[in-house]
Enzyme design. Sequence first.
Site, short mmCIF file in Angstrom:
data_model
loop_
_atom_site.label_atom_id
_atom_site.label_comp_id
_atom_site.label_asym_id
_atom_site.label_seq_id
_atom_site.Cartn_x
_atom_site.Cartn_y
_atom_site.Cartn_z
N ASP A 322 0.91 -0.66 0.34
CA ASP A 322 0.01 0.29 -0.09
C ASP A 322 1.13 1.51 -0.13
O ASP A 322 1.97 1.71 0.11
CB ASP A 322 -1.19 -0.15 1.20
N ASP A 512 -1.42 -0.69 6.59
CA ASP A 512 -1.41 -0.37 7.64
C ASP A 512 -2.54 -1.14 8.29
O ASP A 512 -1.91 -0.69 9.43
CB ASP A 512 -2.19 0.95 7.56
N ASP A 516 -7.10 -1.63 4.47
CA ASP A 516 -6.31 -3.25 4.25
C ASP A 516 -6.48 -4.69 4.14
O ASP A 516 -6.36 -4.78 4.20
CB ASP A 516 -4.77 -2.62 3.36
#
Length: 619
Positions: A322, A512, A516
């Site tokens: 991410d 995180d 996600d």
Amino acid sequence: MNKKQRKMLLRIIAAVALALLSLIPALEGTLEKLLFFACYLVIGYDILIKAVKGVLNRQPFDENFLMAVATVGAIALGDYAEGAMVMLFYQIGELFQSYAVGKSRRSISQLMDIRPDYANIEGEDGELHKVDPDEVAVGTVIVVRPGEKIPIDGVVTEGASSLNTGALTGESLPRDVKPGDEVISGCINLSGLLKIRTEKEFGESTVSKILDLVENAGSRKSRSENFISRFARIYTPAVCISALLLATVPPLVQLIGGGSPDWGDWLYRALTLLVISCPCALVISIPLSFFAGIGGASRAGVLIKGSNYMETLSKVNRVVFDKTGTLTQGVFRVSELCPVGVSDDKLLEYAALAESFSTHPISRSLCEAWGQEIDSSRISDVREISGRGVCAKIDGVEVAAGNAKLMAELNIDCGEVSKVGTVVHIAIDSTYAGHILISDSTKPGAAQAIADLRKVGVSKVAMLTGDSKDVGKSVASQLGIDEAYCELLPADKVKKVEDFLASGDKLAFVGDGINDAPVLSRADVGIAMGALGSDAAIEAADMVLMDDDPRKLVTAIRISKKCLRIVYENIVFALGIKLVCLVLGALGIADMWLAIFADVGVMVIAVLNAIRALNVKNL
């Protein structure tokens, strides 16, 4: 040494004394045999009891049964000295193994020594009273003096200090806190007195979740561990049957052939085979290797939920990140205001009010840039549109704040913005009012982490982000990432990860741990980044990096590869030595002394090798 180990040491000393006494020349004959038999009973009575219990419980095929049959058989053949010595060396090996395992457990306990024993509550008389952390209610103000552990997650209400977070993050650099800062359990207060308002019960605090995670990591076994368990269940009965056949078939063949059957010789060979075949080295050293690896990772600030994830991580060849909060700081700041038909202040005011109900970092940065208290009575009809932005009424005026997709859905022309950063477009009563540019910066160690990932065998690195293409491509270019997929909704991220998995790659996703969660669950290994104190991260991910340094991922992969290398070394070494010794035993070349090495010696070497997984300092 614990009490049980000290008792065993005394038994070993007593057995050695009896064995040495039996070697006195004047005691040859019946007295010598009696002394060796006494030595055997002193050192081996517990093995005999366990073997009998195993037979009575219909679970006879374990190392106790093998040792009991082999040593009793040796004594029955008149080899009192060999029977006693085999049992003595076996127990010495067991003591060493117990001590080694205990030492590794103590090392891990010291590394994870974060469980608080008490919490201080200030009484009406001003005195501090120690109470069990489990008894502290949410909202209670607790006092943490210098040198004490923070027992429960909360917010600092009074005082300023530095915290040692090493037990959680593996980092020695202290963290400064002041009133208003969130603090988590397990950290050690280094200097000033702190008053903390608790925000969770002790059982829900970070320290409790971490300890539970580490303590239960052994329940998630790797394929290697499961293989050894299945192997031992089949291997031990097979060895017993082989020993029985070795003791009976060759003498019967000799008898049928008209020769004189040497029952004693073949029985001795069968008993030697039983001692050699004891699977202790594998059964003990493989789980110990994973246990030590997980403990070593904990020391480095990496929590791994089970040996199955450790094994999978060692095989990862694609890592997907991410962006926000993972590769970048996740601290967004307004860098430019570009109003159209309104003032800068009005543009920022409308954007901040519209975004004030969202917890997204972009929303927080707008509120911080405006810098005034939010009057919620001015805001109504808030509608948050996933992956696009938010619409709300501000003082009765319709305001839309979001990305270009939101503007397109509202049929508002916002033009093209080529600047690098996150662009928030603002529309007031369906009229375009300008945009606000918000910027983030990459983490200092991100580029080095990407470069190091390639050195540890990761061939493909990708980034998934909901941010614009300009921002995503810019970050990917700065960090040397192979592929960047931008403007993705949460569902799009899951779809992209499934596409990667369909290619056969072993994939780790780093996010995180909150936004996600679906992708973390879908990946082969889900890794929560920057998760210090995040309950959602600890719950959703297979691994948790307890600080926000992406280089810890490289450390975790190196630890996993070292751990698996040690596991395979032990498997090959133990099986190889035993196979050679089994052949020699069956041929009558190996005696009980070689059998002792094949059992106890191999186990000691394998255990010593397994403990190496605990050392992660030089990775």
